[in-house]
Structures are given as C-alpha cells and as structure tokens.
Design a protein around this motif. Structure first.
Motif, PDB file in Angstrom:
ATOM      1  N   SER A 162     -60.056   7.778  59.481  1.00 62.77           N
ATOM      2  CA  SER A 162     -58.707   8.098  59.967  1.00 62.77           C
ATOM      3  C   SER A 162     -58.473   9.571  60.241  1.00 62.77           C
ATOM      4  CB  SER A 162     -57.665   7.631  58.943  1.00 62.77           C
ATOM      5  OG  SER A 162     -57.745   6.255  58.754  1.00 62.77           O
ATOM      6  N   ILE A 183     -54.480  12.698  54.599  1.00 62.64           N
ATOM      7  CA  ILE A 183     -53.948  11.423  55.094  1.00 62.64           C
ATOM      8  C   ILE A 183     -52.703  11.031  54.311  1.00 62.64           C
ATOM      9  CG2 ILE A 183     -54.429   8.961  55.358  1.00 62.64           C
ATOM     10  CD1 ILE A 183     -57.395   9.740  55.753  1.00 62.64           C
ATOM     11  N   ARG A 184     -52.743  11.181  52.994  1.00 62.69           N
ATOM     12  CA  ARG A 184     -51.559  10.839  52.173  1.00 62.69           C
ATOM     13  C   ARG A 184     -50.358  11.705  52.544  1.00 62.69           C
ATOM     14  NH1 ARG A 184     -55.605  10.390  47.856  1.00 62.69           N
ATOM     15  NH2 ARG A 184     -55.903   8.157  47.508  1.00 62.69           N
ATOM     16  N   THR A 234     -54.228   0.100  56.728  1.00 65.54           N
ATOM     17  CA  THR A 234     -55.041   0.782  55.730  1.00 65.54           C
ATOM     18  C   THR A 234     -55.754   1.930  56.424  1.00 65.54           C
ATOM     19  OG1 THR A 234     -55.350  -1.262  54.491  1.00 65.54           O
ATOM     20  CG2 THR A 234     -56.892   0.539  54.027  1.00 65.54           C
ATOM     21  N   LEU A 235     -55.470   3.146  55.981  1.00 60.41           N
ATOM     22  CA  LEU A 235     -56.083   4.353  56.519  1.00 60.41           C
ATOM     23  C   LEU A 235     -57.259   4.729  55.630  1.00 60.41           C
ATOM     24  CD1 LEU A 235     -52.778   6.351  57.084  1.00 60.41           C
ATOM     25  CD2 LEU A 235     -54.026   4.981  58.761  1.00 60.41           C
ATOM     26  N   THR A 236     -58.433   4.894  56.199  1.00 59.68           N
ATOM     27  CA  THR A 236     -59.614   5.201  55.401  1.00 59.68           C
ATOM     28  C   THR A 236     -60.321   6.446  55.921  1.00 59.68           C
ATOM     29  OG1 THR A 236     -61.262   3.980  56.705  1.00 59.68           O
ATOM     30  CG2 THR A 236     -59.986   2.706  55.099  1.00 59.68           C
ATOM     31  N   GLY A 246     -54.910  10.466  60.343  1.00 59.33           N
ATOM     32  CA  GLY A 246     -54.184   9.206  60.194  1.00 59.33           C
ATOM     33  C   GLY A 246     -53.241   8.885  61.329  1.00 59.33           C
ATOM     34  N   VAL A 283     -53.814   4.002  51.679  1.00 59.90           N
ATOM     35  CA  VAL A 283     -54.903   4.941  51.928  1.00 59.90           C
ATOM     36  C   VAL A 283     -56.035   4.593  50.979  1.00 59.90           C
ATOM     37  CG1 VAL A 283     -55.574   7.380  51.903  1.00 59.90           C
ATOM     38  CG2 VAL A 283     -53.256   6.725  52.619  1.00 59.90           C
ATOM     39  N   LEU A 317     -58.667  12.268  52.006  1.00 56.42           N
ATOM     40  CA  LEU A 317     -57.544  11.417  51.608  1.00 56.42           C
ATOM     41  C   LEU A 317     -56.261  12.182  51.317  1.00 56.42           C
ATOM     42  CD1 LEU A 317     -59.387   8.727  49.483  1.00 56.42           C
ATOM     43  CD2 LEU A 317     -58.948   8.798  51.956  1.00 56.42           C
ATOM     44  N   ALA A 347     -49.025  10.419  55.822  1.00 56.75           N
ATOM     45  CA  ALA A 347     -48.336   9.138  55.647  1.00 56.75           C
ATOM     46  C   ALA A 347     -46.940   9.385  55.073  1.00 56.75           C
ATOM     47  CB  ALA A 347     -49.144   8.209  54.746  1.00 56.75           C
TER      48      ALA A 347
END
Length: 145
Positions: free
Chosen positions: A78, A107-108, A96-98, A81, A122, A104, A111
């Motif tokens: 991602s 991405i968090r 689901t973001l990977t 993301g 995530v 991470l 989000a």
C-alpha cells in the motif's frame, strides 16, 4: 539537474497530498515522505513516497466505482495507502492495507487522516513471508479485489 525523463523527476514532492474527485464525498488527505533517506526507508525504498501511478489508479477507480463498491479489498504494498483509502471512500465493504512492517506507521496515519467510515484495517505483508500471508488470509474469508 535532472531531466524530465528521469524517474525521480516524476516523484510528487509536496509532503501532504489532497486527492479529490467528484465521485468522493470528501477529499482524501494523506502524508508521504518525499525526501526520505535510508534511515526511514524499508528494504526496497518505495513505501515512503506517493507514486504518480497510485493517483492514476485512484482516478480510474473513481470513474469505475463498481469495481470495489460492496467488495472486500486488499491492497498489497500500500505504501501511503491512497488507493485503498479511495476504495473505502467508494463504498468497499472492507479494505485491508498491507505493506512491510516499516511502512505501517505511515499507512495508519493516513488512514486516520482520511477518516473513512468503512472498515479499514492495516496489516503487515512482506513479500515471501508465509506467516504474514497466512495471517492475512485467516482474517475474514478472503478478498474480492
């Protein structure tokens, strides 16, 4: 000076991005680290930057929301993301973001910035890591897109 034909010339350099499209009820706000050096980069050095192709795909999805609306979506790798967050905004049942564990946190943050009402999770997923893949697939009965 870099020529316009070099790949680095195509990176987006603003540290915050606002993705807008008429198909979205609100813009997607996100951060990226365009000047990130090796101290924050993962093994392949790609997660911290927003790639222009992510915006192209996001625009395409906005023009074709039926591809993700009501579906369970997984975004592999991602990065920031943005694509998965657009999917959530377009009505995906879940997203689901990977990415690799080092990615991470970004991405968090993105989000949280996007404030999507849909189910966005995530999860770590490093290419070739059987445990990450097993955990991802164990979750909720698979993915549609």
């Amino acid at each position: 000076a870099r020529s316009a034909r070099t790949p680095m010339a195509h990176f987006i350099t603003a540290p915050t991005i606002r993705f807008e499209h008429a198909a979205l009820s609100a813009p997607i706000e996100l951060e990226h680290l365009p000047d990130a050096g090796p101290e924050v980069m993962d093994a392949d050095g790609t997660f911290a930057r927003l790639w222009p192709t992510a915006l192209v795909l996001s625009n395409w999805l906005c023009e074709h929301p039926e591809v993700v609306a009501g579906k369970r979506v997984v975004e592999l790798g991602s990065g920031t993301g943005v694509v998965g967050l657009v999917c959530a905004a377009l009505g995906a049942a879940s997203v689901t973001l990977t990415d690799m564990p080092d990615a991470l946190e970004l991405i968090r943050r993105n989000a949280a910035l996007s404030r999507q009402k849909g189910a966005v999770t995530v999860a770590p997923c490093t290419w070739g890591d059987a445990d990450h893949l097993a955990d991802l697939l164990r979750g909720g009965g698979g993915f549609d897109v």
